[in-house]
Design a protein around this motif. Structure first.
Motif, PDB file in Angstrom:
ATOM      1  N   LEU A 129      71.345 -10.681  23.764  1.00  0.00           N
ATOM      2  CA  LEU A 129      70.036 -10.915  24.390  1.00  0.00           C
ATOM      3  C   LEU A 129      70.207 -11.988  25.532  1.00  0.00           C
ATOM      4  N   GLY A 130      71.017 -13.089  25.433  1.00  0.00           N
ATOM      5  CA  GLY A 130      71.073 -13.821  26.587  1.00  0.00           C
ATOM      6  C   GLY A 130      71.584 -13.319  27.805  1.00  0.00           C
ATOM      7  N   ALA A 131      72.769 -12.274  27.348  1.00  0.00           N
ATOM      8  CA  ALA A 131      73.241 -11.561  28.678  1.00  0.00           C
ATOM      9  C   ALA A 131      71.969 -10.934  29.498  1.00  0.00           C
ATOM     10  N   ILE A 132      71.011 -10.113  28.517  1.00  0.00           N
ATOM     11  CA  ILE A 132      70.245  -9.290  29.388  1.00  0.00           C
ATOM     12  C   ILE A 132      69.170 -10.290  29.673  1.00  0.00           C
ATOM     13  N   GLY A 133      68.901 -11.426  29.239  1.00  0.00           N
ATOM     14  CA  GLY A 133      67.973 -12.239  29.808  1.00  0.00           C
ATOM     15  C   GLY A 133      68.522 -12.674  31.147  1.00  0.00           C
ATOM     16  N   PHE A 134      69.590 -12.988  31.141  1.00  0.00           N
ATOM     17  CA  PHE A 134      70.569 -13.470  32.605  1.00  0.00           C
ATOM     18  C   PHE A 134      70.255 -12.452  33.674  1.00  0.00           C
ATOM     19  N   ILE A 135      70.692 -11.078  33.089  1.00  0.00           N
ATOM     20  CA  ILE A 135      70.535 -10.131  34.103  1.00  0.00           C
ATOM     21  C   ILE A 135      69.281 -10.001  34.520  1.00  0.00           C
ATOM     22  N   VAL A 136      68.314 -10.085  33.723  1.00  0.00           N
ATOM     23  CA  VAL A 136      66.816  -9.843  34.270  1.00  0.00           C
ATOM     24  C   VAL A 136      66.572 -11.186  35.270  1.00  0.00           C
ATOM     25  N   PHE A 137      66.989 -12.361  34.982  1.00  0.00           N
ATOM     26  CA  PHE A 137      66.436 -13.382  35.668  1.00  0.00           C
ATOM     27  C   PHE A 137      67.200 -13.471  36.913  1.00  0.00           C
ATOM     28  N   ASN A 138      68.393 -13.138  36.973  1.00  0.00           N
ATOM     29  CA  ASN A 138      69.172 -13.070  38.113  1.00  0.00           C
ATOM     30  C   ASN A 138      68.785 -11.924  39.116  1.00  0.00           C
ATOM     31  N   ALA A 139      68.343 -10.690  38.765  1.00  0.00           N
ATOM     32  CA  ALA A 139      68.140  -9.371  39.358  1.00  0.00           C
ATOM     33  C   ALA A 139      66.401 -10.072  40.163  1.00  0.00           C
ATOM     34  N   LEU A 140      65.862 -10.637  39.251  1.00  0.00           N
ATOM     35  CA  LEU A 140      64.492 -11.185  39.752  1.00  0.00           C
ATOM     36  C   LEU A 140      64.583 -12.088  40.699  1.00  0.00           C
ATOM     37  N   ALA A 141      65.422 -13.011  40.621  1.00  0.00           N
ATOM     38  CA  ALA A 141      65.585 -14.046  41.654  1.00  0.00           C
ATOM     39  C   ALA A 141      65.732 -13.545  42.857  1.00  0.00           C
ATOM     40  N   GLY A 142      66.667 -12.303  42.846  1.00  0.00           N
ATOM     41  CA  GLY A 142      67.125 -11.753  44.205  1.00  0.00           C
ATOM     42  C   GLY A 142      66.343 -10.730  45.052  1.00  0.00           C
ATOM     43  N   ASN A 143      65.508 -10.299  44.087  1.00  0.00           N
ATOM     44  CA  ASN A 143      64.846  -9.019  44.542  1.00  0.00           C
ATOM     45  C   ASN A 143      63.351  -9.143  44.639  1.00  0.00           C
ATOM     46  N   GLN A 144      62.764 -10.393  44.343  1.00  0.00           N
ATOM     47  CA  GLN A 144      61.189 -10.545  44.207  1.00  0.00           C
ATOM     48  C   GLN A 144      60.575 -10.517  45.722  1.00  0.00           C
TER      49      GLN A 144
ATOM     50  N   LYS B 240      51.051 -13.080  44.213  1.00  0.00           N
ATOM     51  CA  LYS B 240      51.318 -11.747  43.715  1.00  0.00           C
ATOM     52  C   LYS B 240      52.924 -11.498  44.146  1.00  0.00           C
ATOM     53  N   LEU B 241      53.633 -11.355  43.172  1.00  0.00           N
ATOM     54  CA  LEU B 241      55.087 -10.926  43.635  1.00  0.00           C
ATOM     55  C   LEU B 241      55.564  -9.699  43.084  1.00  0.00           C
ATOM     56  N   THR B 242      56.273  -8.947  43.984  1.00  0.00           N
ATOM     57  CA  THR B 242      56.720  -7.476  43.147  1.00  0.00           C
ATOM     58  C   THR B 242      58.121  -7.463  43.191  1.00  0.00           C
ATOM     59  N   VAL B 243      58.647  -6.553  42.443  1.00  0.00           N
ATOM     60  CA  VAL B 243      60.102  -6.217  42.480  1.00  0.00           C
ATOM     61  C   VAL B 243      59.825  -4.824  42.450  1.00  0.00           C
ATOM     62  N   GLY B 244      61.035  -4.213  43.248  1.00  0.00           N
ATOM     63  CA  GLY B 244      60.964  -2.837  43.827  1.00  0.00           C
ATOM     64  C   GLY B 244      62.288  -2.235  43.030  1.00  0.00           C
ATOM     65  N   PRO B 245      62.745  -1.279  43.459  1.00  0.00           N
ATOM     66  CA  PRO B 245      63.880  -0.299  42.965  1.00  0.00           C
ATOM     67  C   PRO B 245      65.194  -1.161  42.764  1.00  0.00           C
ATOM     68  N   PRO B 246      65.459  -1.854  43.744  1.00  0.00           N
ATOM     69  CA  PRO B 246      66.742  -2.693  43.647  1.00  0.00           C
ATOM     70  C   PRO B 246      66.703  -3.644  42.533  1.00  0.00           C
ATOM     71  N   TYR B 247      65.664  -4.284  42.027  1.00  0.00           N
ATOM     72  CA  TYR B 247      65.456  -5.172  40.657  1.00  0.00           C
ATOM     73  C   TYR B 247      66.022  -4.298  39.771  1.00  0.00           C
ATOM     74  N   PHE B 248      65.058  -3.206  39.515  1.00  0.00           N
ATOM     75  CA  PHE B 248      65.391  -2.076  38.447  1.00  0.00           C
ATOM     76  C   PHE B 248      66.800  -1.509  38.273  1.00  0.00           C
ATOM     77  N   ASN B 249      67.173  -1.081  39.725  1.00  0.00           N
ATOM     78  CA  ASN B 249      68.626  -0.732  39.507  1.00  0.00           C
ATOM     79  C   ASN B 249      69.692  -1.828  39.061  1.00  0.00           C
ATOM     80  N   GLN B 250      69.700  -2.919  39.572  1.00  0.00           N
ATOM     81  CA  GLN B 250      70.356  -4.114  39.139  1.00  0.00           C
ATOM     82  C   GLN B 250      70.329  -4.452  37.569  1.00  0.00           C
ATOM     83  N   VAL B 251      68.979  -4.375  37.124  1.00  0.00           N
ATOM     84  CA  VAL B 251      69.158  -4.518  35.744  1.00  0.00           C
ATOM     85  C   VAL B 251      69.695  -3.362  34.781  1.00  0.00           C
ATOM     86  N   ALA B 252      69.245  -2.111  35.234  1.00  0.00           N
ATOM     87  CA  ALA B 252      69.755  -0.938  34.492  1.00  0.00           C
ATOM     88  C   ALA B 252      71.123  -0.528  34.534  1.00  0.00           C
ATOM     89  N   ALA B 253      71.749  -0.838  35.773  1.00  0.00           N
ATOM     90  CA  ALA B 253      73.021  -0.585  35.788  1.00  0.00           C
ATOM     91  C   ALA B 253      73.772  -1.061  34.736  1.00  0.00           C
TER      92      ALA B 253
END
Lengths: 163, 699
Positions: A30-45, B415-428
């Motif tokens: 769960l921690g790893a998934i949390g980290f992945i989410v946090f990391n992806a969020l930081a880079g893509n919001q 208001k902050l959004t995330v697009g496909p890059p977020y989901f792809n990065q998480v899903a992979a």
């Protein structure tokens, strides 16, 4: 079920009870998934804002990719079919205007849309260089906004229900 | 004169029908409330007549909803524009099939459709296996009808399918009952249907999604009934499992069709865009998948009882949340065809359902203790647990990205959004881990295995998949992430196939059958297990298709005059002719003829087209696709200039996307194999019912 009859093997010889190990493992996952989410969020919001909010944020849109939503100014859309580029202008209720340049094919619903969302950055000339354009057309699919009455054609059947 | 009186008749009849429909819905609301109360009181006070009456209430509700939906369909079919729903979403020019499917393109129609499907499911539940689950049934009925009460209330007072347009002081308003001084108003023609929805997949995709979505209500109702009655033994679990696999199958089909629709209609070469509405359908599927796996652990080992209850509650909450997302327009989505004010009602309902279900679960915690501890960390149970964490983790990661714009606005003020890059990065990574678990799990037994034994079983599939991975590398996949994804998918297929082969060979030792006969026998002996393995193979094929098309797609855009050509991916596309403005249904279609050549040989002819819909002033791009297992050639018209003198084409090469569709089809067929009632199961169920009957006779 025809499962292979594996003999029950007790391998609980570590220094931690099995249940604890299992829980620890679950926390690690769960921690790893949390980290992945946090990391992806930081880079893509990205900021999603109106034209006036973008103005208020100063030079933010010059520095990073943002999403901006506005109303399409009628008759400003110019499409260059050969090079597959498009230009149009967005506005809001405070009379801000934003010229948008987009290299790509506009969505099918674009021509009749009133609300447009563009994703991209401002260039130094103040033109919004969009990498993505989304179109919404509430006028059509929000029936309360249709002026049915004035659109009636002669010969319409009007009837009252007597209620 | 005669024509006029005929028109009058049709109108009068339409009015009577709409009134009948409205009455049906109001009566259905009363029936829903009565049935809920009758079921609860009948069960608590032990009055069988009252419970029997509740059972009839379920059937009455289904009948009333069928009448209501039948009237709406008739109104759509006969273009009765006095009903606002018909006027808002169809027109006289619309093709007949789409006048019917327009039912679920609007809010009131889709709520009615929801309630109608649930009423049919409920009718099947109470007529088919009443005896087997008779202890649970009163509360199953109560939960189902409490949910129906919500929908009947919405249909009666908030969003009526029989609302019409009224004119008050020169303004038009939509309402069921006339506002003061209002006059009824019937437009001469309707507004027409969104051109994007005029596609054959739209006739199948929403009903499948709804069958899936709505179907998850049944396991929820059984779970709640088990919690309320405290009968938490194996009976409710078996029924619930059966009632989960059917909606799961429908949801899988719905998701596949949705992807195919996007691929065929939206014209951007993709099939999945991580749009909120897509996510809304995907999240319950993920939670449902987790449940279908962990339920096996409870059946065999009596473990994970609280977790399974939690999963059912989560799945159903996600279903309601998905309906809310799709219908409320609260989050920006390219798919939200309706925006409305029903959001607050739905949100309150979701909160009520989730909270009361969770409270109920807490009151029963002591009855849901695990019957044993886990025997070994290296066991199928542990891997199922791992699989569950990954599936639920994926669902929450996607949920988080989907509601992030709302959350950030409420909490941070921006208001902050995330697009496909977020989901792809998480899903992979998460789906990569799921593939790894899928590769190992067939080779690991219940209860436990020694590391050495597992390694021995894994060695050969691992070696073969690495060898195939080397071929993939040699074919040009040199990046780490796509290569790993390909390799994991191959590993899943190899290890699952090797398990199937080993089982078949073992069977052949005794039966001396042909290999294929033995394989069939093996699967038929245990459909659930081997059907499940086949599903895994389908999923791995889909993964290969997804990686190929997501990572290695290319595109080219060129403006061509007739006779000119362009090159892409080894194909030469020669633009031949154009036939402009051909009338079809509501639109006018302009289509191009393009010859496709490979190595100088003509392989096919493609006709991409663009429709113009004067009703709405919209265009709809229809791609033409030449599909091979290696890659799809996907061609669209991007535009034209100077009165069609030059036409701009955009061509995509989507490698391996064929395997996404084929894998999906394979998965769905395999689900049918896994879910088909097998003889032993039926016999066991019959024995159980007979046992109950004997008990009843003795008492």
């Amino acid at each position: 079920m025809a499962t292979a009859s594996v003999p029950e093997i007790k391998t609980d010889k570590g220094f931690l009870p099995r249940q604890t190990k299992l829980l620890l493992g679950a926390f690690v996952i769960l921690g790893a998934i949390g980290f992945i989410v946090f990391n992806a969020l930081a880079g893509n919001q990205q900021y999603f804002m109106t034209l006036s909010e973008m103005k208020a944020k100063g030079d933010l849109a010059y520095r990073e990719t943002v999403r901006v939503g506005g109303n399409l100014v009628p008759n400003t859309t110019k499409v260059d079919t050969k090079n597959v580029t498009a230009q149009f202008t967005l506005t809001d209720d405070q009379n801000n205007v934003l010229p948008v340049y987009y290299k790509g094919i506009l969505p099918d619903t674009f021509e009749k849309s009133t609300q447009v969302i563009a994703e991209g950055k401002l260039d130094k000339n103040g033109v919004f260089q969009a990498s993505l354009v989304l179109a919404k057309c509430p006028s059509k699919y929000d029936p309360s906004k249709i002026d049915w009455y004035s659109s009636t054609q002669p010969g319409n059947l009007n009837y009252s229900t007597g209620q | 004169m005669r024509e006029r009186s005929l028109a009058f008749y049709v109108l009068l009849e339409g009015f009577l029908m709409a009134t009948l429909g409205t009455i049906s819905i109001f009566v259905a609301l009363v029936v829903a409330v009565y049935t809920t109360l009758a079921a609860v009181i009948g069960a608590r006070r032990k009055i069988p007549e009252l419970v029997g009456s509740a059972r009839n209430g379920i059937l009455a509700y289904a009948t009333l909803m069928t009448v209501a939906i039948g009237i709406i369909v008739l109104a759509l079919y006969t273009h009765d524009f006095s009903i606002a729903l018909v006027a808002n979403s169809t027109s006289r020019e619309l093709q007949t099939i789409y006048t019917i499917t327009a039912l679920w393109s609007n809010q009131a129609g889709s709520l009615l459709f929801w309630s109608w499907i649930l009423s049919l499911y409920a009718a099947i539940v109470v007529t088919r296996k009443w005896e087997r689950d008779r202890d649970l049934m009163p509360y199953v009925i109560a939960v189902l009808m409490a949910i129906q009460t919500f929908f009947a209330f919405m249909l009666s007072f908030i969003s009526s399918p029989f609302a019409r347009w009224w004119v008050v002081n020169g303004q038009t308003v939509m309402a069921l009952f006339p506002p003061a001084g209002a006059q009824g108003f019937t437009p001469a023609d309707g507004q027409g249907l969104n051109p994007l929805l005029q596609h054959p997949a739209m006739a199948m995709h929403p009903p499948m999604l709804y069958l899936g979505y709505v179907g998850f209500t049944i396991p929820f109702a059984f779970a709640m009934a088990a919690l309320i009655t405290g009968r938490l033994g194996p009976a409710w679990l078996r029924t619930t499992r059966r009632w989960t696999i059917a909606p799961w199958l429908f949801l899988s089909i719905g998701l596949m069709l949705g992807g195919r629709w996007a691929y065929d209609v939206l014209g951007w070469g993709g099939y999945w865009g991580w749009d909120p509405v897509e996510n809304a359908a995907f999240m319950p599927w993920l939670a449902g998948t987790a449940f279908l796996h962990s339920v096996m652990v409870q059946e065999r080992k009596g473990m994970l009882k609280v977790w399974n209850m939690g999963l059912i509650i989560i799945t159903f909450s996600l279903v309601l949340f998905g309906t809310f997302l799709t219908r409320s327009g609260v989050i920006e989505s390219v798919h939200s065809f309706t925006e409305s004010d029903i959001g607050i009602w739905f949100l309150s309902f979701i909160a009520l359902v989730t909270l009361s279900a969770t409270l109920l679960l807490f009151t029963r915690l002591k009855d849901l203790k695990s019957e044993r501890d886990i025997d070994s960390l290296l066991s199928r149970e542990t891997f199922f647990l791992l699989n569950n964490l990954l599936f639920v983790g994926a669902a929450f990661a996607i949920l988080w990205g989907t509601i992030y714009p709302l959350f950030s606005e409420l909490v941070m003020g921006n208001k902050l959004t995330v697009g496909p890059p977020y989901f792809n990065q998480v899903a992979a990574p998460i789906f990569g881990m799921i593939l790894l678990v899928m590769a190992i799990i067939p080779l690991i037994g219940w209860g436990g295995a020694t590391g050495a034994k597992l390694l021995r079983k894994l060695a050969l599939p691992f070696a073969i998949s690495l060898a195939l991975g080397a071929i993939v590398f040699a074919l040009g996949v040199h990046d780490l992430i796509p290569w790993t994804a390909y390799w994991l998918s191959i590993f899943v297929i190899v290890s699952t196939v090797s398990e199937l082969i080993q089982g078949t060979l073992a069977r052949r030792k005794n039966t001396h059958e042909f290999f294929t006969t033995a394989l069939r026998g093996l699967i038929e002996r245990n459909r659930r297990r081997y059907g499940g393995y086949l599903i895994h193979i389908g999923v791995a094929m889909m993964a290969i298709g997804i990686v190929g098309s997501q990572v290695y797609a290319t595109d080219t855009t060129r403006a061509l005059k007739p006779g000119e050509s362009m090159d892409i991916g080894g194909y030469t596309l020669k633009y031949e002719t154009l036939s402009p403005d051909f009338p079809s249904g509501e639109g006018q279609i302009t289509s191009a003829t393009v010859g496709v050549y490979q190595n100088g040989q003509r392989v096919t002819t493609l006709s991409p087209s663009r429709g113009f819909y004067p009703n709405s002033g919209e265009t709809a791009t229809t791609p033409a696709i030449y599909s091979t297992p290696a890659a799809d050639l996907y061609l669209i018209i991007a535009g034209w200039e100077n009165n069609f003198a030059t036409v701009t084409f955009r061509a995509y090469i989507n490698p391996l996307v064929f395997w996404l569709w084929f894998g999906g089809f394979f998965m769905i067929v395999s689900t049918l194999i896994a879910a088909w009632p097998d003889a032993r199961d039926t016999a066991r169920a019959r024995a159980h019912v007979e046992g109950l009957a004997r008990q009843a006779a003795r008492a």
